[in-house]
Write an enzyme that holds these catalytic residues in place. Structure first.
Site, mmCIF file in Angstrom:
data_model
loop_
_atom_site.group_PDB
_atom_site.id
_atom_site.type_symbol
_atom_site.label_atom_id
_atom_site.label_comp_id
_atom_site.label_asym_id
_atom_site.label_seq_id
_atom_site.Cartn_x
_atom_site.Cartn_y
_atom_site.Cartn_z
ATOM 1 C CB SER A 274 70.249 -7.830 -9.964
ATOM 2 O OG SER A 274 70.187 -6.444 -9.662
ATOM 3 C CE LYS A 275 72.356 -8.498 -17.975
ATOM 4 N NZ LYS A 275 73.252 -8.048 -18.959
ATOM 5 N NE ARG A 276 66.589 -3.560 -10.481
ATOM 6 C CZ ARG A 276 66.312 -3.777 -9.206
ATOM 7 N NH1 ARG A 276 66.372 -2.814 -8.336
ATOM 8 N NH2 ARG A 276 65.973 -4.989 -8.797
ATOM 9 N N GLY B 189 74.562 -3.076 -11.973
ATOM 10 C CA GLY B 189 75.702 -2.859 -12.864
ATOM 11 C C GLY B 189 76.526 -4.111 -13.024
#
Ligand code: GLU
Length: 470
Positions: A238-240, A242
């Protein structure tokens, strides 16, 4: 030996992300390793979600990554005729038939199968009805009655699927559009693709595609399905974690060679080697040693990899790469020699081009804007500094040429001739030049600043007085 031909087939429904980029890298490397061809195909048949700006962005990211392709990209929206011809051929040869079942009827069949505890599938109702084209009708592939579709996957090894697991899939929708599997087979064969490397989310499509190749009398390529990239928690990336678009890494100041290195290494190995030049990747990547289990994305390792590439690349190239980042933060771009000097001074201290440009700041602003770290100035620019600063202005002012070597010699002579210690005078000079006790070699720092700016900084430091509180 036939020439190796690979391809990357993105759908332009978003920017190029690292998962797609890695598939593209593997395909590109396999082609380059074998002196073969690499093609791009834009799978833009989903008209509602495909956008030209995403196609442009994907092509720009590919270019930035240095993944060059060997022919103009193929666009699926321009290939209707080829798909129609293939469907016609399959109808003519009895490998396909028209189906008039409505979506509701098909759903009811699936429902029934589910209720009976069997695999939901189309029951072949229209197979032998001899139907022709009619509004609302689709075309289905007639699967062989029995058999196993077997292939040797480059990543996952031997795979076999019983045709009983599959059903007569739609190859041409009621609206006349080909289905994904149909289009991919027609296109891959038109491009002469010999090796299909793609994400393992497509692995269930592969037996269906193999049946299509066989029905069309076309050679079946070799397949390799790479596992997806996971986040640090080993969940979907996910975006989290990176995980971002390639374009964001570009904006952050990553080097394309470093991103290619890191992504190639994520799911492929060559002994224990972590750092690879592009040439090494091309030399070593032969399609073996692809890891069948999913790898986790590690932003810290990517940063490390980038830092290593920044340290080992030619300074001239690094200077070219960092220039736009210097400009972007509003600093005056120095001449070529000074920029190279700056890279030399700071490249060990930054992990991205953006951070590197920021590290240049104290040397690229004018002496007027130079601010002092209070603690360092108080310690090193006090009264005892005065005579040293005056002497520096004298000796460096006369230094000819104003180069690191000459400045170094002048500084050493001053220290030796006056019986001083390097560690007492160097901090004075460093604080005067940088504003704080940081930075790199003093001689090169002065060369980069140039004579005029060096003297201006020495004069400013000489005038420094501690602020009186109250
Ligand atoms: N357009 C497909 C995707 O983006 C690629 C399919 C393939 O490589 O065969 O997932």
């Amino acid at each position: 030996m036939t020439q190796v031909v690979t391809r990357f087939a993105p759908s332009p429904t978003g920017h190029l992300h690292i998962g797609g980029a890695r598939t593209a890298i593997f395909s590109w490397l396999l082609a380059r390793h074998n002196g073969g061809k690499f093609h791009l195909r834009i799978e833009d048949t989903d008209l509602a979600r495909s956008r030209q700006e995403y196609t442009d962005s994907i092509l720009a990211s590919m270019q930035w990554l240095g993944l060059d392709w060997d022919a103009p990209p193929m666009y699926q929206t321009q290939r209707t005729q080829a798909y129609d011809e293939a469907v016609e051929q399959l109808l003519r040869t009895g490998h396909a038939y028209w189906c008039a079942c409505t979506p509701e009827e098909v759903e009811a069949m699936r429902e029934k199968a589910r209720a009976e505890g069997t695999k939901p599938r189309y029951d072949g109702r229209c197979r032998d009805r001899g139907l022709g084209k009619a509004p609302g009708s689709c075309v289905r592939l007639r699967l062989p009655d029995r058999g196993v579709i077997a292939f040797r996957d480059m990543v996952k090894g031997d795979i076999g699927v019983d045709v009983a697991e599959l059903d007569d899939m739609v190859i041409r929708r009621a609206d006349g559009m080909p289905t994904y599997n149909m289009a991919v087979v027609v296109d891959d064969s038109a491009l002469g693709v010999t090796h299909v490397l793609r994400g393992d989310d497509h692995i269930s499509n592969t037996p269906r595609q193999i049946v299509l190749y066989q029905a069309l009398g076309l050679p079946v390529p070799i397949f390799g399905h790479v596992p997806m990239i996971l986040g640090s928690n080993r969940q979907k990336l996910s975006k989290r974690d990176g995980a971002r678009a390639v374009i964001e890494y570009e904006q952050d100041g990553l080097l394309p060679d470093a991103l290619v290195n890191y992504l190639a290494r994520l799911g492929w190995s060559h002994g224990n080697q972590e750092l690879f030049s592009r040439e090494e990747l091309v030399e070593f990547f032969d399609g073996t040693n692809l890891n069948p289990s999913a790898a986790a994305f590690d932003p810290a390792k990517l940063d490390w990899c980038n830092a290593q590439h920044m340290r080992s690349m030619p300074l001239e190239t690094l200077a070219d790469r960092v220039r736009p980042f210097v400009e972007a933060i509003g600093l005056q771009i120095p001449g070529e020699r000074a920029l190279i000097g700056l890279c030399k001074l700071f490249r060990e201290r930054a992990t991205t081009l953006k951070a590197l440009a920021e590290a240049f700041r104290p040397l690229l602003i004018g002496s007027r804007d130079l601010a002092y770290a209070a603690k360092d100035a108080t310690k090193h620019l006090g009264e005892t500094a005065g005579p040293h600063l005056a002497a520096f202005a004298e000796i460096f002012g006369q230094c000819e040429p104003f180069t690191a070597d000459a400045l170094d010699a002048a500084f050493n002579a001053y220290v030796a001739d006056n019986g001083l210690q390097f560690k007492t005078v160097a901090p004075v000079l460093r604080t005067a030049l940088m504003g704080f006790m940081g930075g790199g070699h003093l001689d090169l720092t002065m060369e980069v600043l140039g004579r005029e700016e060096t003297l201006a900084r020495l004069a400013k430091a000489a005038a420094w007085r501690p602020e009186v509180a109250g």
